[in-house]
Motif scaffolding. Structure first.
Motif, mmCIF file in Angstrom:
data_model
loop_
_atom_site.group_PDB
_atom_site.id
_atom_site.type_symbol
_atom_site.label_atom_id
_atom_site.label_comp_id
_atom_site.label_asym_id
_atom_site.label_seq_id
_atom_site.Cartn_x
_atom_site.Cartn_y
_atom_site.Cartn_z
ATOM 1 N N UNK A 6 0.962 -10.399 1.658
ATOM 2 C CA UNK A 6 1.587 -9.397 0.806
ATOM 3 C C UNK A 6 1.137 -8.047 1.348
ATOM 4 N N UNK A 7 2.069 -7.170 1.602
ATOM 5 C CA UNK A 7 1.740 -5.839 2.105
ATOM 6 C C UNK A 7 2.458 -4.774 1.296
ATOM 7 N N UNK A 97 6.710 -7.735 0.365
ATOM 8 C CA UNK A 97 6.317 -6.327 0.261
ATOM 9 C C UNK A 97 6.375 -5.857 -1.184
ATOM 10 N N UNK A 98 5.421 -5.027 -1.534
ATOM 11 C CA UNK A 98 5.353 -4.440 -2.869
ATOM 12 C C UNK A 98 4.897 -2.988 -2.708
ATOM 13 N N UNK A 99 4.660 -2.312 -3.797
ATOM 14 C CA UNK A 99 4.323 -0.889 -3.745
ATOM 15 C C UNK A 99 2.882 -0.639 -4.171
ATOM 16 N N UNK A 100 2.277 0.346 -3.545
ATOM 17 C CA UNK A 100 0.927 0.781 -3.910
ATOM 18 C C UNK A 100 0.994 1.493 -5.258
ATOM 19 N N UNK A 101 -0.144 1.617 -5.883
ATOM 20 C CA UNK A 101 -0.205 2.319 -7.163
ATOM 21 C C UNK A 101 0.041 3.818 -6.938
ATOM 22 N N UNK A 102 0.828 4.436 -7.808
ATOM 23 C CA UNK A 102 1.185 5.842 -7.589
ATOM 24 C C UNK A 102 0.081 6.838 -7.942
#
Length: 175
Positions: A6-7, A97-102
């Motif tokens: 997972x990146x 793929x996912x998103x980093x915390x904002x």
């Protein structure tokens, strides 16, 4: 059970790029440990398991009281019941793929959720690693603060920081 990479994607800020590096490190540790038969972590975003294994270990039953961590608790139960049956699939094609915390706040809440399950681990090595890591970072933090007021603490701050930077560089580069 198979855990796969997972990146993060779509990083826009330096903070999100740093999270991405941190997450790459998690993936390297996950893959390395799983392939050496030490199931210490996995990510539910990219996890597959056999239905009969899930049912035999009562699925997510033990994770009902935690805010997060059902994936890792399930992995630990499957690994205990079916030794050498949890592996990591190192494949670019299998990556999710996912998103980093904002924000820093959402990042901290994420990490608090991740650590909320520590008391549920049955393998004593996992909390030992977590607490040792926490103490290491806490000492770096406090030595950094102390070195502002007393230069004698500067080597106690710089040495672990440099060791961490160099070891992370070589490890992350290989991952």
């Amino acid at each position: 059970m198979i855990a796969a990479p997972v990146n993060y994607t779509g990083e826009k800020t330096i903070f999100q790029h740093l999270q991405s590096l941190d997450f790459i490190g998690f993936q390297g540790i996950t893959g390395g440990c799983l392939n050496f038969n030490f199931p210490n972590m996995c990510n539910g975003a990219n996890l597959i398991f056999e239905k009969n294994a899930y049912e035999e270990v009562s699925g997510y039953e033990m994770a009902n009281n935690t805010a997060s961590g059902d994936d890792m608790l399930l992995m630990h139960k499957i690994a205990k019941r079916f030794p050498r049956s949890v592996r990591f699939l190192k494949s670019r094609e299998a990556t999710v793929f996912t998103y980093a915390q904002p924000t820093v706040k959402s990042f901290l809440w994420q990490r608090i959720r991740w650590t909320s399950k520590t008391s549920y681990y049955t393998d004593w090595r996992i909390p030992c690693i977590l607490y040792t890591t926490f103490i290491f970072y806490l000492l770096i933090f406090w030595n950094g603060i102390f070195s502002i007021f007393n230069p004698d603490f500067l080597p106690c701050f710089l040495l672990p920081v440099l060791v961490k930077i160099f070891s992370d560089y070589f490890f992350l580069f290989s991952v």
